[in-house]
Write an enzyme that holds these catalytic residues in place. Structure first.
Site, PDB file in Angstrom:
ATOM      1  N   GLY A  61       0.842  -1.190   0.000  1.00  0.00           N
ATOM      2  CA  GLY A  61       0.000   0.000   0.000  1.00  0.00           C
ATOM      3  C   GLY A  61       0.876   1.238   0.000  1.00  0.00           C
ATOM      4  O   GLY A  61       0.691   2.162   0.785  1.00  0.00           O
ATOM      5  N   HIS A  62       1.852   1.227  -0.890  1.00  0.00           N
ATOM      6  CA  HIS A  62       2.757   2.366  -1.042  1.00  0.00           C
ATOM      7  C   HIS A  62       3.541   2.208  -2.339  1.00  0.00           C
ATOM      8  O   HIS A  62       3.494   1.152  -2.971  1.00  0.00           O
ATOM      9  CB  HIS A  62       3.717   2.476   0.165  1.00  0.00           C
ATOM     10  CG  HIS A  62       4.471   1.231   0.445  1.00  0.00           C
ATOM     11  ND1 HIS A  62       4.204   0.406   1.512  1.00  0.00           N
ATOM     12  CD2 HIS A  62       5.471   0.634  -0.231  1.00  0.00           C
ATOM     13  CE1 HIS A  62       5.005  -0.624   1.492  1.00  0.00           C
ATOM     14  NE2 HIS A  62       5.794  -0.521   0.440  1.00  0.00           N
ATOM     15  N   ALA A  63       4.257   3.251  -2.705  1.00  0.00           N
ATOM     16  CA  ALA A  63       5.202   3.182  -3.827  1.00  0.00           C
ATOM     17  C   ALA A  63       6.549   3.661  -3.291  1.00  0.00           C
ATOM     18  O   ALA A  63       6.650   4.091  -2.130  1.00  0.00           O
ATOM     19  CB  ALA A  63       4.731   4.065  -4.971  1.00  0.00           C
TER      20      ALA A  63
ATOM     21  N   ARG B 183       2.241  -0.815  -4.924  1.00  0.00           N
ATOM     22  CA  ARG B 183       2.167  -2.269  -4.773  1.00  0.00           C
ATOM     23  C   ARG B 183       1.385  -2.677  -3.537  1.00  0.00           C
ATOM     24  O   ARG B 183       1.419  -1.994  -2.503  1.00  0.00           O
ATOM     25  CB  ARG B 183       3.566  -2.915  -4.746  1.00  0.00           C
ATOM     26  CG  ARG B 183       4.373  -2.919  -3.450  1.00  0.00           C
ATOM     27  CD  ARG B 183       4.990  -1.574  -3.068  1.00  0.00           C
ATOM     28  NE  ARG B 183       5.564  -0.840  -4.160  1.00  0.00           N
ATOM     29  CZ  ARG B 183       6.849  -0.911  -4.511  1.00  0.00           C
ATOM     30  NH1 ARG B 183       7.673  -1.682  -3.824  1.00  0.00           N
ATOM     31  NH2 ARG B 183       7.314  -0.175  -5.488  1.00  0.00           N
TER      32      ARG B 183
ATOM     33  N   ILE C 218       6.334   6.500  -0.724  1.00  0.00           N
ATOM     34  CA  ILE C 218       5.192   7.373  -1.033  1.00  0.00           C
ATOM     35  C   ILE C 218       3.973   6.624  -0.494  1.00  0.00           C
ATOM     36  O   ILE C 218       3.583   5.595  -1.029  1.00  0.00           O
ATOM     37  CB  ILE C 218       5.038   7.590  -2.551  1.00  0.00           C
ATOM     38  CG1 ILE C 218       6.339   8.125  -3.160  1.00  0.00           C
ATOM     39  CG2 ILE C 218       3.873   8.532  -2.844  1.00  0.00           C
ATOM     40  CD1 ILE C 218       6.383   8.039  -4.671  1.00  0.00           C
TER      41      ILE C 218
END
Ligand code: T46
Length: 143
Positions: free
Chosen positions: A46-48, A93, A118
């Site tokens: 749950g981030h990049a 992802r 991010i």
């Protein structure tokens, strides 16, 4: 989306997979981590990342990876210990649908750095949609 199929060295004792940086893995591997005992129904990630490149290998059991480049989303099952999913920077992802015995190992191009994450989806979308992401990443990451 790049899924690598690594070459297992099999003989009558079983299988062995060897991974070398710049040969099987397209970057210098600075860090390895893995997750296991993932509870049923859990979604991780749950981030990049601004800079980080990674290869995800489910070395035992199975899980699914959702990749989102801001335009397109894809779900990739990982269920073989000789398959590796390349996850570039600037890619949202999520990892989910872990089998109880899943061990998800990650080879990473950088050391752990909270500032590289991010975590806000709108921030991610703005970054990739206005076209700044690539040049920003190139500047920051020196890719
Ligand atoms: C990613 C996906 C695929 C560390 O101390 N060092 C590390 O190298 C990592 C990866 C994590 N941690 C600590 C930070 C948190 O307190 O371990 C805890 C769990 O990490 P996180 O919630 O970030 O885990 P995931 O599964 O959501 O994401 C991880 C990676 O952080 C991330 O880079 O791409 O796996």
């Amino acid at each position: 989306m790049i899924k690598y199929v690594f070459q297992p060295h099999g003989d009558d004792r079983g299988q062995l997979v060897a991974l070398e940086e710049f040969k099987d893995i397209p970057f210098r591997v600075k860090r390895v981590y893995y997750m296991y005992d993932t509870a049923a129904g859990v979604t991780r990630g749950g981030h990049a990342h601004k800079c980080l490149q990674q290869i995800l290998i489910c070395i035992h059991g199975s899980c699914k990876i959702r990749l989102d480049n801001g335009k397109e989303k894809k779900v990739i099952p990982l269920e073989k210990p000789y398959e590796g999913l390349y996850v570039a920077n600037n890619m949202w992802r999520e990892m989910f649908d872990f089998s109880p015995d899943a061990v998800l190992m990650v080879l990473a191009s950088e050391l752990y750095d909270e500032a590289d994450y991010i975590r806000n989806y709108d921030t991610f979308l703005n970054l990739v949609k206005n076209g700044d992401a690539v040049s920003t990443a190139e500047e920051i990451c020196r890719i």
